[in-house]
Design an enzyme around this catalytic site. Sequence first.
Site, PDB file in Angstrom:
ATOM      1  N   GLY A 263       0.787  -1.237   0.000  1.00 50.66           N
ATOM      2  CA  GLY A 263       0.000   0.000   0.000  1.00 50.66           C
ATOM      3  C   GLY A 263       0.816   1.283   0.000  1.00 50.66           C
ATOM      4  O   GLY A 263       0.247   2.371  -0.122  1.00 50.66           O
ATOM      5  N   ALA A 264       2.151   1.180   0.108  1.00 55.00           N
ATOM      6  CA  ALA A 264       2.969   2.407   0.170  1.00 55.00           C
ATOM      7  C   ALA A 264       2.831   3.219  -1.120  1.00 55.00           C
ATOM      8  O   ALA A 264       2.670   4.445  -1.092  1.00 55.00           O
ATOM      9  CB  ALA A 264       4.428   2.057   0.432  1.00 55.00           C
ATOM     10  N   GLY A 265       2.864   2.537  -2.260  1.00 52.33           N
ATOM     11  CA  GLY A 265       2.723   3.231  -3.540  1.00 52.33           C
ATOM     12  C   GLY A 265       1.344   3.853  -3.705  1.00 52.33           C
ATOM     13  O   GLY A 265       1.198   4.943  -4.272  1.00 52.33           O
ATOM     14  N   ASP A 266       0.321   3.168  -3.178  1.00 49.82           N
ATOM     15  CA  ASP A 266      -1.056   3.688  -3.279  1.00 49.82           C
ATOM     16  C   ASP A 266      -1.219   4.936  -2.410  1.00 49.82           C
ATOM     17  O   ASP A 266      -1.899   5.891  -2.789  1.00 49.82           O
ATOM     18  CB  ASP A 266      -2.065   2.610  -2.846  1.00 49.82           C
ATOM     19  CG  ASP A 266      -1.881   1.319  -3.626  1.00 49.82           C
ATOM     20  OD1 ASP A 266      -1.537   1.399  -4.811  1.00 49.82           O
ATOM     21  OD2 ASP A 266      -2.072   0.233  -3.046  1.00 49.82           O
TER      22      ASP A 266
END
Length: 326
Positions: A263-266
Amino acid sequence: MALPPTGSGLIVSFGEMLIDFVPTVSGVSLAEAPGFLKAPGGAPANVAIAVARLGGKAAFVGKLGDDEFGHMLAGILKENDVRADGINFDKGARTALAFVTLRADGEREFMFYRNPSADMLLTPEDLNLQLITSAKVFHYGSISLIVEPCRSAHLKAMEVAKEAGCLLSYDPNLRLPLWPSAEEARQQILSIWDKADVIKVSDVELEFLTGSDKIDDASALSLWHPNLKLLLVTLGEHGSRYYTKNFHGSVEAYHVNTVDTTGAGDSFVGALLCKIVDDQSILEDEPRLREVLKFANACGAITTTKKGAIPALPTEADALNLIEGA
């Protein structure tokens, strides 16, 4: 320089929402895991919740199974102030499941249950076109391009959004196990490349799409297309790089105690979109864009400090605390 305010324009995220089953113990393979915790996921849904958590306006468009898990996911969107009037429920197919583990070497291993899952069965007729045309930003990935009828729904939604004057935001979110072959994945991901205004790829996706093992400016710029306003390459703990028609550069990462990178990229994408939704001139103003990307890097970093994507998505105050403390 001050961080631009979060916009009030609607950001619509299109694609899959599913349940990730994450081992109760980290650093093991899926086969070795003694048990699993369920965590809501799916990159486009994560982006929608990231936007809402930061005070932006978000909606999600997709299809869930008319089952316990599907209604649970729709409930999670609503609890997080994401509009759910773009969601359809399929009576004949289940909500998608993914088993995800972080191996001892820090790499993620995925196993998907989709045969077919409800998200794959979204049809062009299912689309809430009114919702899509009321958006200022339309964000999507590439998983929805893998099979019909979802692929046609995706192309239709993009076309409607473009005609309505939306900014098109694309994060391919490569999941190779879901594609028939690597070649098919590359071809389909690139088939809609030149439609997007903003594209974000990870370092791994950059290598995959260019076929080069170099993560440098030349490699990134080989993905440039004439309609593109901003190309972003995220580099994990090494921050991010940005490319526009007139300038390019890099922004340092924030160092945190990383537990799970899901979820870091999101979170990064959601942070960027909610800051540019009302003022796209930021994309042509390097000092302001850098402030926004610092903020996006901070949001991405915070998301890695807890297990699962959605529970870890930060508020603006969380991100500003990290930035000020750095």
